[in-house]
Design an enzyme around this catalytic site. Structure first.
Site, PDB file in Angstrom:
ATOM      1  N   THR A 185      25.475 141.316 -23.669  1.00  0.00           N
ATOM      2  CA  THR A 185      25.799 141.001 -22.274  1.00  0.00           C
ATOM      3  C   THR A 185      25.177 139.675 -21.843  1.00  0.00           C
ATOM      4  OG1 THR A 185      25.794 143.370 -21.815  1.00  0.00           O
ATOM      5  CG2 THR A 185      25.736 141.886 -19.928  1.00  0.00           C
ATOM      6  N   THR A 186      23.930 139.438 -22.259  1.00  0.00           N
ATOM      7  CA  THR A 186      23.203 138.235 -21.866  1.00  0.00           C
ATOM      8  C   THR A 186      23.875 136.962 -22.375  1.00  0.00           C
ATOM      9  OG1 THR A 186      21.168 139.530 -21.841  1.00  0.00           O
ATOM     10  CG2 THR A 186      20.911 137.153 -21.890  1.00  0.00           C
ATOM     11  N   TYR A 216      33.760 150.775 -16.764  1.00  0.00           N
ATOM     12  CA  TYR A 216      34.884 150.786 -15.824  1.00  0.00           C
ATOM     13  C   TYR A 216      35.721 152.059 -15.892  1.00  0.00           C
ATOM     14  CZ  TYR A 216      38.635 149.137 -12.802  1.00  0.00           C
ATOM     15  OH  TYR A 216      39.529 149.012 -11.777  1.00  0.00           O
ATOM     16  N   TYR A 241      24.442 151.708 -26.866  1.00  0.00           N
ATOM     17  CA  TYR A 241      23.868 150.960 -25.740  1.00  0.00           C
ATOM     18  C   TYR A 241      24.214 151.690 -24.450  1.00  0.00           C
ATOM     19  CZ  TYR A 241      22.905 146.858 -22.725  1.00  0.00           C
ATOM     20  OH  TYR A 241      22.436 146.005 -21.756  1.00  0.00           O
ATOM     21  N   ARG A 267      25.661 148.810 -15.503  1.00  0.00           N
ATOM     22  CA  ARG A 267      26.825 147.979 -15.810  1.00  0.00           C
ATOM     23  C   ARG A 267      28.070 148.799 -16.128  1.00  0.00           C
ATOM     24  NH1 ARG A 267      26.002 142.555 -16.524  1.00  0.00           N
ATOM     25  NH2 ARG A 267      23.856 141.833 -16.728  1.00  0.00           N
ATOM     26  N   LYS A 279      19.897 151.619 -27.588  1.00  0.00           N
ATOM     27  CA  LYS A 279      19.261 150.726 -26.626  1.00  0.00           C
ATOM     28  C   LYS A 279      19.387 151.421 -25.276  1.00  0.00           C
ATOM     29  CE  LYS A 279      19.517 146.171 -24.416  1.00  0.00           C
ATOM     30  NZ  LYS A 279      20.280 144.916 -24.269  1.00  0.00           N
ATOM     31  N   ILE A 333      15.080 145.573 -27.060  1.00  0.00           N
ATOM     32  CA  ILE A 333      16.013 144.441 -27.106  1.00  0.00           C
ATOM     33  C   ILE A 333      15.897 143.800 -25.738  1.00  0.00           C
ATOM     34  CG2 ILE A 333      18.416 143.702 -27.273  1.00  0.00           C
ATOM     35  CD1 ILE A 333      18.857 146.028 -29.221  1.00  0.00           C
TER      36      ILE A 333
END
Length: 294
Positions: free
Chosen positions: A46-47, A109, A135, A140, A164, A206
């Site tokens: 994502t980063t 979503y 993850y 998010r 994660k 992470i």
């Protein structure tokens, strides 16, 4: 999966002022991580602003990191989507010879049920030629992958080796640590509670903040893993304010401001993200200079 114990960093994608990928800055950032004690690198998470990268840009980022790393550190590749079939197809066609694992986010979503999440990762586990890190990031994805679902996946598929965990809930993390299979790794995805998670039995992190301050954060993680609690907490509290600051106006806008202060990259982000405001930029610059001069 000893290579996933310790400090991993979710690499940014640096952009030039014209919003093109800054290859030279990316090389500098990768070397900065390696030179300062990071244990492994996560590519296209994502980063990295992966959602705004074209297919060609993603391949450029992968190529640049793989070549710059030159097998010095283990690499993890982000392969996730809310379209299960899309992930499965990528897993089947991509060459993973340079990677030790994939990091795959819980579907966003769509807001699937726990059974839907299980079936999504079942398909991924069956398709992936390398180990899978789940993850969980409810902030998010709009859905929380419950410990019972994670433990079920870890028990049913040997190549699902870690999670994660970024729900920001230490109690949930402890339930995972307590009940997961013996060799399953619970990795923090929340910088602020990384140390408590490690001391409770977690495998590391992470991280985003570690990318800007790799030496200090990685040392904290290793001290925690070695149960040197007092020394570890000194570093935790040294960096705590910066963790709040880098997420105050969104990720990776905050950490990119740190990179600008370090002289490694511009602070450019792509819409719909925007730069941090002047007040936060000044505070991050002051903190970065302080740590750099210690």
């Amino acid at each position: 999966m000893q290579s996933l114990i310790g400090t991993g960093v979710a690499l940014v994608t640096p952009f030039k002022n014209d919003f093109s990928v800054d290859v030279q800055a990316l090389k500098a950032i990768v070397n900065f991580q390696i030179d300062n004690g990071i244990d492994y690198l996560v590519v296209l998470g994502t980063t990295a602003e992966t959602a705004t990268l074209s297919k060609a840009e993603k391949e450029l980022v992968i190529k640049t990191i793989v070549e710059t790393n030159n097998k010095r550190l283990p690499l993890v590749l982000g392969v996730g989507s809310n379209n299960t079939q899309e992930v499965v197809e990528e897993l089947r066609i991509r060459d993973f010879s340079d990677f030790v694992a994939v990091l795959s986010v819980s579907p966003y979503y769509n807001k699937p049920t726990q059974e839907g999440i299980y079936q999504h990762f079942k398909a991924i586990a069956e398709a992936s030629p390398i180990p899978v890190i789940l993850y969980n990031v409810p902030g998010r994805t709009a859905s929380n992958m419950l410990p019972s679902t994670i433990i079920r996946l870890a028990s049913d598929f040997k190549n699902i080796v870690a999670v994660k965990e970024a729900a920001g809930d230490i109690v949930q993390a402890m339930k995972l640590i307590q009940n997961a299979p013996k060799d399953f790794l619970v990795i923090s995805g929340d910088d602020m509670i990384t140390l408590p998670m490690i001391l409770a039995g977690g495998a590391g992190v992470i991280s985003v903040i570690a990318e800007g301050f790799p030496k200090q954060f990685s040392e904290m993680v290793h001290l925690g893993l070695n149960k040197r609690v007092e020394e570890a907490y000194k570093l935790h509290y040294l960096l705590a304010d910066s963790i709040d600051m880098i997420f105050e106006q969104g990720n990776p806008a905050g950490i990119k401001e740190v990179f600008k202060a370090l002289g490694l990259a511009e602070n450019t982000v792509r819409l719909p993200l925007v730069n941090v405001n002047e007040d936060l930029a000044n505070r991050l610059n002051i903190f970065t200079n302080k740590i750099s001069n210690m």
